[in-house]
Design a protein around this motif. Structure first.
Motif, PDB file in Angstrom:
ATOM      1  N   TYR A  25       0.827  -1.206   0.000  1.00  0.00           N
ATOM      2  CA  TYR A  25       0.000   0.000   0.000  1.00  0.00           C
ATOM      3  C   TYR A  25       0.866   1.262   0.000  1.00  0.00           C
ATOM      4  O   TYR A  25       0.573   2.227  -0.703  1.00  0.00           O
ATOM      5  CB  TYR A  25      -0.939   0.023   1.195  1.00  0.00           C
ATOM      6  CG  TYR A  25      -1.867  -1.160   1.284  1.00  0.00           C
ATOM      7  CD1 TYR A  25      -2.291  -1.840   0.139  1.00  0.00           C
ATOM      8  CD2 TYR A  25      -2.327  -1.609   2.503  1.00  0.00           C
ATOM      9  CE1 TYR A  25      -3.144  -2.917   0.223  1.00  0.00           C
ATOM     10  CE2 TYR A  25      -3.192  -2.692   2.596  1.00  0.00           C
ATOM     11  CZ  TYR A  25      -3.589  -3.341   1.451  1.00  0.00           C
ATOM     12  OH  TYR A  25      -4.439  -4.417   1.532  1.00  0.00           O
ATOM     13  N   ALA A  26       1.934   1.258   0.791  1.00  0.00           N
ATOM     14  CA  ALA A  26       2.818   2.418   0.863  1.00  0.00           C
ATOM     15  C   ALA A  26       3.535   2.643  -0.464  1.00  0.00           C
ATOM     16  O   ALA A  26       3.661   3.779  -0.920  1.00  0.00           O
ATOM     17  CB  ALA A  26       3.831   2.237   1.985  1.00  0.00           C
ATOM     18  N   LEU A  27       3.980   1.575  -1.087  1.00  0.00           N
ATOM     19  CA  LEU A  27       4.656   1.710  -2.383  1.00  0.00           C
ATOM     20  C   LEU A  27       3.691   2.176  -3.463  1.00  0.00           C
ATOM     21  O   LEU A  27       4.043   3.008  -4.313  1.00  0.00           O
ATOM     22  CB  LEU A  27       5.318   0.392  -2.771  1.00  0.00           C
ATOM     23  CG  LEU A  27       6.488  -0.034  -1.894  1.00  0.00           C
ATOM     24  CD1 LEU A  27       6.987  -1.412  -2.304  1.00  0.00           C
ATOM     25  CD2 LEU A  27       7.609   0.983  -1.960  1.00  0.00           C
ATOM     26  N   LEU A  28       2.472   1.671  -3.428  1.00  0.00           N
ATOM     27  CA  LEU A  28       1.461   2.101  -4.396  1.00  0.00           C
ATOM     28  C   LEU A  28       1.111   3.575  -4.193  1.00  0.00           C
ATOM     29  O   LEU A  28       1.047   4.345  -5.158  1.00  0.00           O
ATOM     30  CB  LEU A  28       0.211   1.239  -4.269  1.00  0.00           C
ATOM     31  CG  LEU A  28      -0.909   1.538  -5.260  1.00  0.00           C
ATOM     32  CD1 LEU A  28      -0.432   1.317  -6.684  1.00  0.00           C
ATOM     33  CD2 LEU A  28      -2.104   0.656  -4.976  1.00  0.00           C
ATOM     34  N   ALA A  29       0.935   3.984  -2.958  1.00  0.00           N
ATOM     35  CA  ALA A  29       0.625   5.391  -2.674  1.00  0.00           C
ATOM     36  C   ALA A  29       1.789   6.294  -3.055  1.00  0.00           C
ATOM     37  O   ALA A  29       1.586   7.402  -3.567  1.00  0.00           O
ATOM     38  CB  ALA A  29       0.273   5.562  -1.201  1.00  0.00           C
ATOM     39  N   GLY A  30       3.002   5.840  -2.844  1.00  0.00           N
ATOM     40  CA  GLY A  30       4.178   6.607  -3.263  1.00  0.00           C
ATOM     41  C   GLY A  30       4.244   6.771  -4.766  1.00  0.00           C
ATOM     42  O   GLY A  30       4.587   7.850  -5.281  1.00  0.00           O
ATOM     43  N   SER A  31       3.890   5.722  -5.480  1.00  0.00           N
ATOM     44  CA  SER A  31       3.861   5.793  -6.941  1.00  0.00           C
ATOM     45  C   SER A  31       2.778   6.747  -7.431  1.00  0.00           C
ATOM     46  O   SER A  31       2.986   7.519  -8.373  1.00  0.00           O
ATOM     47  CB  SER A  31       3.620   4.402  -7.536  1.00  0.00           C
ATOM     48  OG  SER A  31       4.655   3.532  -7.176  1.00  0.00           O
ATOM     49  N   VAL A  32       1.616   6.691  -6.790  1.00  0.00           N
ATOM     50  CA  VAL A  32       0.532   7.611  -7.145  1.00  0.00           C
ATOM     51  C   VAL A  32       0.968   9.054  -6.870  1.00  0.00           C
ATOM     52  O   VAL A  32       0.728   9.951  -7.682  1.00  0.00           O
ATOM     53  CB  VAL A  32      -0.762   7.269  -6.376  1.00  0.00           C
ATOM     54  CG1 VAL A  32      -1.793   8.380  -6.498  1.00  0.00           C
ATOM     55  CG2 VAL A  32      -1.332   5.959  -6.869  1.00  0.00           C
ATOM     56  N   VAL A  54      -4.898   8.082  -0.973  1.00  0.00           N
ATOM     57  CA  VAL A  54      -4.830   6.722  -1.536  1.00  0.00           C
ATOM     58  C   VAL A  54      -4.353   5.734  -0.477  1.00  0.00           C
ATOM     59  O   VAL A  54      -4.921   4.650  -0.322  1.00  0.00           O
ATOM     60  CB  VAL A  54      -3.906   6.689  -2.778  1.00  0.00           C
ATOM     61  CG1 VAL A  54      -3.565   5.274  -3.181  1.00  0.00           C
ATOM     62  CG2 VAL A  54      -4.553   7.432  -3.928  1.00  0.00           C
ATOM     63  N   TYR A  55      -3.322   6.106   0.278  1.00  0.00           N
ATOM     64  CA  TYR A  55      -2.804   5.219   1.314  1.00  0.00           C
ATOM     65  C   TYR A  55      -3.854   4.947   2.393  1.00  0.00           C
ATOM     66  O   TYR A  55      -4.072   3.803   2.794  1.00  0.00           O
ATOM     67  CB  TYR A  55      -1.547   5.815   1.942  1.00  0.00           C
ATOM     68  CG  TYR A  55      -0.965   4.953   3.026  1.00  0.00           C
ATOM     69  CD1 TYR A  55      -0.294   3.769   2.711  1.00  0.00           C
ATOM     70  CD2 TYR A  55      -1.094   5.287   4.362  1.00  0.00           C
ATOM     71  CE1 TYR A  55       0.234   2.958   3.698  1.00  0.00           C
ATOM     72  CE2 TYR A  55      -0.569   4.481   5.354  1.00  0.00           C
ATOM     73  CZ  TYR A  55       0.091   3.322   5.021  1.00  0.00           C
ATOM     74  OH  TYR A  55       0.593   2.511   6.000  1.00  0.00           O
ATOM     75  N   VAL A  56      -4.530   5.986   2.842  1.00  0.00           N
ATOM     76  CA  VAL A  56      -5.537   5.835   3.899  1.00  0.00           C
ATOM     77  C   VAL A  56      -6.681   4.939   3.423  1.00  0.00           C
ATOM     78  O   VAL A  56      -7.149   4.060   4.145  1.00  0.00           O
ATOM     79  CB  VAL A  56      -6.053   7.212   4.367  1.00  0.00           C
ATOM     80  CG1 VAL A  56      -7.284   7.084   5.241  1.00  0.00           C
ATOM     81  CG2 VAL A  56      -4.957   7.957   5.089  1.00  0.00           C
ATOM     82  N   VAL A  57      -7.126   5.148   2.193  1.00  0.00           N
ATOM     83  CA  VAL A  57      -8.215   4.332   1.643  1.00  0.00           C
ATOM     84  C   VAL A  57      -7.771   2.873   1.538  1.00  0.00           C
ATOM     85  O   VAL A  57      -8.518   1.955   1.902  1.00  0.00           O
ATOM     86  CB  VAL A  57      -8.676   4.876   0.276  1.00  0.00           C
ATOM     87  CG1 VAL A  57      -9.553   3.886  -0.440  1.00  0.00           C
ATOM     88  CG2 VAL A  57      -9.406   6.188   0.455  1.00  0.00           C
ATOM     89  N   LEU A  58      -6.558   2.633   1.045  1.00  0.00           N
ATOM     90  CA  LEU A  58      -6.087   1.252   0.893  1.00  0.00           C
ATOM     91  C   LEU A  58      -5.954   0.548   2.246  1.00  0.00           C
ATOM     92  O   LEU A  58      -6.359  -0.616   2.382  1.00  0.00           O
ATOM     93  CB  LEU A  58      -4.739   1.231   0.176  1.00  0.00           C
ATOM     94  CG  LEU A  58      -4.783   1.529  -1.323  1.00  0.00           C
ATOM     95  CD1 LEU A  58      -3.361   1.645  -1.870  1.00  0.00           C
ATOM     96  CD2 LEU A  58      -5.546   0.460  -2.066  1.00  0.00           C
ATOM     97  N   VAL A  59      -5.396   1.222   3.223  1.00  0.00           N
ATOM     98  CA  VAL A  59      -5.206   0.600   4.536  1.00  0.00           C
ATOM     99  C   VAL A  59      -6.540   0.314   5.208  1.00  0.00           C
ATOM    100  O   VAL A  59      -6.727  -0.741   5.824  1.00  0.00           O
ATOM    101  CB  VAL A  59      -4.323   1.502   5.435  1.00  0.00           C
ATOM    102  CG1 VAL A  59      -4.352   1.044   6.876  1.00  0.00           C
ATOM    103  CG2 VAL A  59      -2.901   1.505   4.914  1.00  0.00           C
ATOM    104  N   ASN A  60      -7.500   1.222   5.073  1.00  0.00           N
ATOM    105  CA  ASN A  60      -8.784   1.037   5.750  1.00  0.00           C
ATOM    106  C   ASN A  60      -9.753   0.156   4.980  1.00  0.00           C
ATOM    107  O   ASN A  60     -10.654  -0.434   5.578  1.00  0.00           O
ATOM    108  CB  ASN A  60      -9.429   2.398   6.020  1.00  0.00           C
ATOM    109  CG  ASN A  60      -8.682   3.149   7.092  1.00  0.00           C
ATOM    110  OD1 ASN A  60      -8.269   2.559   8.088  1.00  0.00           O
ATOM    111  ND2 ASN A  60      -8.484   4.425   6.898  1.00  0.00           N
ATOM    112  N   ALA A  61      -9.603   0.059   3.666  1.00  0.00           N
ATOM    113  CA  ALA A  61     -10.541  -0.738   2.866  1.00  0.00           C
ATOM    114  C   ALA A  61     -10.142  -2.208   2.819  1.00  0.00           C
ATOM    115  O   ALA A  61     -11.003  -3.078   2.700  1.00  0.00           O
ATOM    116  CB  ALA A  61     -10.622  -0.182   1.447  1.00  0.00           C
ATOM    117  N   PHE A  62      -8.870  -2.482   2.912  1.00  0.00           N
ATOM    118  CA  PHE A  62      -8.435  -3.879   2.761  1.00  0.00           C
ATOM    119  C   PHE A  62      -7.798  -4.353   4.010  1.00  0.00           C
ATOM    120  O   PHE A  62      -6.918  -4.325   4.533  1.00  0.00           O
ATOM    121  CB  PHE A  62      -7.483  -4.015   1.569  1.00  0.00           C
ATOM    122  CG  PHE A  62      -8.104  -3.590   0.291  1.00  0.00           C
ATOM    123  CD1 PHE A  62      -9.071  -4.376  -0.329  1.00  0.00           C
ATOM    124  CD2 PHE A  62      -7.765  -2.392  -0.312  1.00  0.00           C
ATOM    125  CE1 PHE A  62      -9.639  -3.996  -1.527  1.00  0.00           C
ATOM    126  CE2 PHE A  62      -8.325  -1.997  -1.511  1.00  0.00           C
ATOM    127  CZ  PHE A  62      -9.266  -2.788  -2.119  1.00  0.00           C
TER     128      PHE A  62
END
Length: 62
Positions: A25-32, A54-62
């Motif tokens: 999630y952190a790598l994806l958010a960094g890329s975004v 993006v990071y907050v949504v990914l961590v809380n959604a999955f």
């Protein structure tokens, strides 16, 4: 730029150690964040805000 790189590595190191699943999630958010920064005329506040969201949504959604 060097200070920002050190800050990013330090922040991501804590994430990697605390929760291995959050690493993706952190790598994806960094890329975004980098993509938004380059695509929208290097607007730092916009790119950091969207990357954080993006990071907050990914961590809380999955």
């Amino acid at each position: 730029m060097g200070i920002l790189a050190i800050l990013a590595v330090t922040a991501l190191h804590g994430t990697f150690a605390a929760d291995p699943q959050a690493t993706l999630y952190a790598l994806l958010a960094g890329s975004v964040t980098a993509g938004v920064h380059l695509a929208f005329g290097r607007r730092t506040i916009l790119s950091v805000g969207i990357g954080t969201a993006v990071y907050v949504v990914l961590v809380n959604a999955f």
